[in-house]
Design a protein around this motif. Structure first.
Motif, PDB file in Angstrom:
ATOM      1  N   PHE A  30      -3.192  -4.935   6.589  1.00  0.00           N
ATOM      2  CA  PHE A  30      -2.976  -3.485   6.584  1.00  0.00           C
ATOM      3  C   PHE A  30      -3.957  -2.831   7.557  1.00  0.00           C
ATOM      4  CE2 PHE A  30      -1.857  -5.037   2.350  1.00  0.00           C
ATOM      5  CZ  PHE A  30      -0.573  -4.500   2.190  1.00  0.00           C
ATOM      6  N   VAL A  31      -3.483  -1.840   8.297  1.00  0.00           N
ATOM      7  CA  VAL A  31      -4.323  -1.109   9.245  1.00  0.00           C
ATOM      8  C   VAL A  31      -4.260   0.375   8.909  1.00  0.00           C
ATOM      9  CG1 VAL A  31      -4.813  -0.652  11.672  1.00  0.00           C
ATOM     10  CG2 VAL A  31      -3.734  -2.812  11.013  1.00  0.00           C
ATOM     11  N   THR A  40      -5.314   3.138  -0.606  1.00  0.00           N
ATOM     12  CA  THR A  40      -5.244   2.170  -1.702  1.00  0.00           C
ATOM     13  C   THR A  40      -4.332   1.005  -1.334  1.00  0.00           C
ATOM     14  OG1 THR A  40      -5.557   3.915  -3.345  1.00  0.00           O
ATOM     15  CG2 THR A  40      -4.636   1.841  -4.142  1.00  0.00           C
ATOM     16  N   ILE A  41      -4.740  -0.187  -1.739  1.00  0.00           N
ATOM     17  CA  ILE A  41      -3.906  -1.390  -1.609  1.00  0.00           C
ATOM     18  C   ILE A  41      -3.716  -1.973  -3.004  1.00  0.00           C
ATOM     19  CG2 ILE A  41      -3.829  -3.753  -0.715  1.00  0.00           C
ATOM     20  CD1 ILE A  41      -5.372  -2.718   1.712  1.00  0.00           C
ATOM     21  N   ARG A  42      -2.513  -2.409  -3.284  1.00  0.00           N
ATOM     22  CA  ARG A  42      -2.194  -2.963  -4.595  1.00  0.00           C
ATOM     23  C   ARG A  42      -1.739  -4.417  -4.443  1.00  0.00           C
ATOM     24  NH1 ARG A  42       2.247   0.880  -7.107  1.00  0.00           N
ATOM     25  NH2 ARG A  42       3.392  -0.014  -5.355  1.00  0.00           N
ATOM     26  N   SER A  60       0.856  -1.184   0.000  1.00  0.00           N
ATOM     27  CA  SER A  60       0.000   0.000   0.000  1.00  0.00           C
ATOM     28  C   SER A  60       0.886   1.227   0.000  1.00  0.00           C
ATOM     29  CB  SER A  60      -0.917   0.036   1.225  1.00  0.00           C
ATOM     30  OG  SER A  60      -1.597   1.293   1.285  1.00  0.00           O
ATOM     31  N   PRO A  61       0.665   2.148  -0.924  1.00  0.00           N
ATOM     32  CA  PRO A  61       1.441   3.393  -0.908  1.00  0.00           C
ATOM     33  C   PRO A  61       1.074   4.292   0.269  1.00  0.00           C
ATOM     34  CG  PRO A  61      -0.262   3.477  -2.600  1.00  0.00           C
ATOM     35  CD  PRO A  61      -0.273   2.082  -2.060  1.00  0.00           C
ATOM     36  N   ASP A  62       0.033   3.906   1.020  1.00  0.00           N
ATOM     37  CA  ASP A  62      -0.445   4.730   2.126  1.00  0.00           C
ATOM     38  C   ASP A  62       0.080   4.271   3.483  1.00  0.00           C
ATOM     39  OD1 ASP A  62      -2.216   6.519   0.589  1.00  0.00           O
ATOM     40  OD2 ASP A  62      -3.280   4.653   0.150  1.00  0.00           O
ATOM     41  N   VAL A  63       0.995   3.286   3.490  1.00  0.00           N
ATOM     42  CA  VAL A  63       1.655   2.899   4.740  1.00  0.00           C
ATOM     43  C   VAL A  63       3.162   2.899   4.498  1.00  0.00           C
ATOM     44  CG1 VAL A  63      -0.278   1.502   5.582  1.00  0.00           C
ATOM     45  CG2 VAL A  63       1.490   0.429   4.176  1.00  0.00           C
ATOM     46  N   SER A  81       2.714  -6.738   6.442  1.00  0.00           N
ATOM     47  CA  SER A  81       2.613  -7.784   7.460  1.00  0.00           C
ATOM     48  C   SER A  81       1.816  -8.953   6.898  1.00  0.00           C
ATOM     49  CB  SER A  81       1.915  -7.217   8.705  1.00  0.00           C
ATOM     50  OG  SER A  81       1.681  -8.233   9.647  1.00  0.00           O
ATOM     51  N   TRP A  82       2.381 -10.151   6.948  1.00  0.00           N
ATOM     52  CA  TRP A  82       1.744 -11.331   6.356  1.00  0.00           C
ATOM     53  C   TRP A  82       1.248 -12.279   7.441  1.00  0.00           C
ATOM     54  CZ3 TRP A  82       0.822 -11.507   1.227  1.00  0.00           C
ATOM     55  CH2 TRP A  82       1.572 -10.662   0.403  1.00  0.00           C
TER      56      TRP A  82
END
Length: 891
Positions: free
Chosen positions: A306-307, A317-319, A246-249, A254-255
């Motif tokens: 993602f949080v 956004t998540i990619r 994510s470009p926002d984190v 984390s998997w």
């Protein structure tokens, strides 16, 4: 040719497997017949929603607007958590058939927005509330509602008030058949910051536990974290890499890992498999159980975690990317991500600019785009092998012996492992034969190859019964759906290819199997050999005064106007196909003669058997007749679609075609000369006395009967609604039909909305509402009558209005009434959304459409299954073609 048309050609020619991946994941696998291994077949209680997160499925998977490969081996879908819910949101929630006040009912808001036929680009929107999801409350409050009341929805409970919800948009773009990109965009529409956990999940369908020789792999598949991405290994699917960021984190991804295995201790109260179980991510987030997930980065179910704390009005956004190890397109990780999406979006627009007429209004264009999107999104991987299902599985307890004589036991040959067009991926996540037939009409315009293959598939020997019956639907394959498959074959044959290059091989392949099905109908549903048919409920659920699928009063028998009409139509369609094939292969002239004669005999029977047949001269209408103890037939005077369907058994033959086929013409002349009494059922019209342009009308009703039927059908106090043709006459609201026999009293009254009867589960209603499939057939029939009678045939429209119109004008107006369900009225309200003002007043709800199962006959509100785009997407055909004519009116 657009790039998407090129992909379709490449896929059809097997040059590239563009359709290997798609939105084929069901929205609901729990509560289905396939997952029911109980003794008595109570599937809703055998596998409830509460088990879905904890119990591995046997025959499929489900997820939140997810994707999978065409055999359902590897699945992708996001999971969500707002920090308040008691359940990790991995799938859509709804009430089972034993919980909702009108049967099964999804309780979520989601919208299919875009899809190309190869799914090279797709887009779907899910609305996720900030507040705690009211699972218990919505169950309890719906349980208190009676059938007379409306269903309770999330919006009624204030779950979307003040914009306190997220828009979760999922887009997929294919870089190549084996290189797929996901973009998940989450927008907070509320006034405050709002937390959300987003878990893009990847998992394998569990086929390693069941002990089936057909599917058990030699080695268990695996997901393993290597070099910052997941390495996917599956012996038949191949090796893939899965990336997520994510470009926002700022931190690394984390998997989480676990196994797609049943939590036996939680579900059954005993035992547990070694290692992790299916609901590990739920346990971690909701209960804080860190021991639930795998200690090592490997398993059969994985997620990137993602949080976010999303500011008001902002988006994150998540990619993600899934690609084969051998096919990375020379790109590392998530390179050229946005550029690929931009290209696929542009190609999607280009494709539909070619498919959809350019002169439509913006509202009509929106109907077409979202109608096609919903149609394509409701394709689903469907797996069901009756032999294995009846025997049970070696991994579970032995199946009850009663199963071997229970549901679908006489369909032992049935084997399905295919991508099928579903009525609704949540409420009806299984095929229904007559639904599928209607789906293929709009499908034929965007993916003709898929439409043909679907029609052929249901005729294959591993679907069709050896006796010739087609499987109806999962709950009971032996139930009887209307025989509309031949109609769909003929229509797709005409729509899919331009005249002069039509697919005769497809037509002939279908024709051969349809002969078997036609014979089954004649042998099983006309057991007296009098050309008057039964058939049971024929997909119309509660339209009759009693359940027509079960034993009738005192062992009576039913002569059905709709069953007889369907068979007359079947004859005409087989006649049309035989005449078409006969132009290339003269042997088909013989079988064409057979269907011509059979149609005339059916028409004679429905109009003359016992004096007047099923026609009631007093009322000017066709009715079912009940025969008890060999007494005189008792007409069941219910004015419903049952009596309108005989009008739809109509076709027009061109004299030039008849003259071209000498053998057929000779046998037809002999038949008519030997049976002069039936000449009254054939009308010939010679415009300007030109024999070459002469037309021959084959129809059940005479012109007089047609006018009488139309007078009732076009009466606003009977069938004509502002939104189309009602399924039951409004007159029965004031004068219900009452049937009393043997001390029992049954009643049919006009019910314009949801069903107030428990018949067939109470989840649909044919006692008043507007249904697209039957309206579509009526409009087609009117066009054919107009083609024969011309503008000289006029009818008062509406009845008692004093205004006369041609049948073509009536057909166009009926199209417009149906289309108006989805268009904003003067106040901006779309009738299909009823009193839900948010679709009119709130920007983030405007321009979202749902294609419901049926519609309230007085208000136009959408009812039943909310995403039954399949046959309701017939509206797209109405929008596109009503100006030209929906069908070829003569053969």
């Amino acid at each position: 040719m657009t790039r998407e048309h090129e992909r379709l050609q490449e896929d059809e020619g097997r040059a590239k497997n563009w359709k290997r991946w798609g939105p084929y994941l069901s929205e609901r696998q729990w509560g289905t017949v396939r997952e029911d291994y109980s003794e008595h077949g109570h599937s809703w209680s055998e596998f409830p929603h509460d088990h879905a997160r904890r119990r591995a499925y046997r025959w499929g998977e489900d997820g939140l607007n997810g994707w999978c490969d065409r055999q359902g081996r590897l699945c992708f879908a996001p999971a969500l958590w707002n920090g308040k819910d008691t359940i990790l949101k991995e799938r859509l929630f709804g009430l089972g058939g034993n919980e909702g006040n009108h049967g099964e009912d999804v309780k979520e808001c989601y919208y299919y927005l875009e899809s190309t036929p190869t799914h090279s680009y797709t887009k779907v929107l899910y609305k996720y509330p900030h507040a705690k999801f009211p699972y218990s409350e919505i169950r309890e409050r719906n349980a208190q509602l009676g059938r007379e009341g409306p269903e309770l929805e999330l919006a009624d409970m204030g779950m979307f008030d003040n914009g306190r919800y997220f828009d979760v948009v999922q887009e997929v773009a294919k870089r190549s058949p084996e290189d797929l990109l996901w973009r998940i965009t989450v927008t907070n529409h509320g006034p405050d910051h709002a937390p959300i956990h987003v878990l893009p999940m990847l998992w394998f369908r569990n086929i390693w536990k069941w002990g089936s020789d057909r599917e058990t792999p030699l080695r268990k598949p695996s997901l393993e974290l290597k070099d910052g991405c997941i390495h996917v290994s599956h012996e038949s699917l191949g090796d893939y890499y899965f990336h997520a960021d994510s470009p926002d984190v700022e931190s690394d991804t984390s998997w989480l890992f676990t196994e797609n295995e049943t939590d036996y201790n939680s579900v059954y109260g005993f035992g547990s498999p070694a290692g992790q179980v299916k609901d590990a991510f739920h346990k971690l987030l909701i209960h804080g159980d860190r021991n639930a997930v795998a200690p090592f980065p490997a398993g059969t179910k994985a997620a990137a975690h993602f949080v976010f704390n999303v500011p008001p009005g902002k988006s994150i956004t998540i990619r993600c990317r899934l690609h084969t190890v051998k096919n990375d397109n020379g790109l590392g990780g998530l390179d050229q991500f946005d550029e690929t999406f931009a290209a696929r979006v542009a190609e999607c627009d280009e494709f539909y600019e070619r498919v959809i007429p350019k002169d439509l209004s913006p509202e009509e264009y929106l109907i077409c785009r979202q109608g096609y999107a919903g149609l394509l999104w409701t394709k689903q991987f469907y797996h069901y092998v009756i032999e294995d299902w009846l025997k049970g599985d070696s991994d579970g307890p032995a199946a009850p012996a009663s199963r071997l004589d229970g549901r679908n036991h006489d369909w032992y040959h049935f084997f399905a492992r295919d991508i099928l067009s579903m009525p609704d991926k949540w409420e009806y996540p299984w095929f229904a034969a007559w639904d599928s037939a209607f789906h293929m009409i709009p499908f034929a315009a965007v993916d003709p190859h898929f439409a043909k293959e679907q029609l052929l598939l249901l005729l294959r020997e591993w679907y069709m019964h050896p006796n010739g019956q087609m499987p109806a639907y999962e709950w009971n394959f032996s139930d009887v759906n209307p025989p509309v498959h031949a109609w769909a074959v003929w229509r797709v044959y005409k729509i899919a290819d331009p005249k002069g290059s039509r697919d005769l091989l497809f037509l002939e392949r279908c024709f051969q199997k349809l002969l078997m099905n036609f014979t089954w109908w004649v042998n099983r549903k006309d057991m007296e050999g009098r050309h008057v048919f039964g058939g049971g409920f024929l997909g119309l659920d509660n339209i009759g005064v009693f359940d027509r699928s079960h034993a009738l009063p005192d062992g009576g028998k039913l002569h059905q106007a709709d069953g007889t009409a369907w068979m007359a139509s079947y004859c005409l369609l087989m006649l049309a196909m035989a005449l078409e094939l006969a132009e290339e292969k003269p042997a088909y002239e013989d079988i064409a003669s057979k269907f011509f004669e059979h149609f005339v005999n059916i028409t004679d029977a429905i109009n003359s058997l016992g004096g007047t047949g099923l026609w009631d001269e007093r009322d000017g209408f066709y009715y079912d007749q009940l025969i008890v103890n060999h007494d005189e037939p008792l007409p069941l005077r219910i004015r419903s679609l049952v009596g309108l369907l005989p009008m739809c058994a109509v076709t027009v033959l061109k004299q030039t075609k008849i003259e071209k086929l000498k053998g057929f013409r000779k046998r037809m002349d002999w038949f008519l000369s030997s049976r002069p009494d039936i000449l009254k059922y054939i009308s010939v019209r010679r415009p300007n006395e030109d024999k070459k342009s002469a037309l021959c009308l084959l129809a059940i009703p005479s012109e007089v009967q047609l006018r009488k039927t139309l007078r009732r059908m076009l009466d606003p106090e009977e069938f004509l609604s502002n939104y189309g043709i009602r399924s039951l006459s409004k007159a029965h609201g004031k004068e219900p039909f009452v049937f009393e026999h043997g001390g029992e009293r049954n009643e049919v009254t006009y019910t314009p909305g949801e069903s107030d009867s428990g018949m067939f589960g109470g989840n649909s209603n044919w006692r008043g509402p507007i249904w697209f499939p039957t309206n579509f057939l009526i409009i087609e029939a009117l066009e054919r009558y107009h083609h024969f009678y011309g503008d000289s045939f006029k009818i008062e429209y509406p009845t008692r209005s004093g205004v006369e119109k041609t049948l073509r004008e009536v057909a166009i107006d009926l199209c417009d009434r149906l289309i108006s369900l989805f268009c904003p009225g003067p106040d901006g309200t779309r009738p299909c959304f009823g009193a839900a003002d948010r679709y009119r007043d709130v920007p983030h709800w405007q321009d979202l459409l749902l294609f419901h199962e049926y519609f309230h006959a007085e208000t136009g509100e959408g009812l039943g299954a909310s995403h039954q785009t399949g046959w309701t997407s017939l509206v797209v055909k109405l929008v596109k073609d009503r100006r030209e004519k929906l069908c070829e009116t003569a053969m």
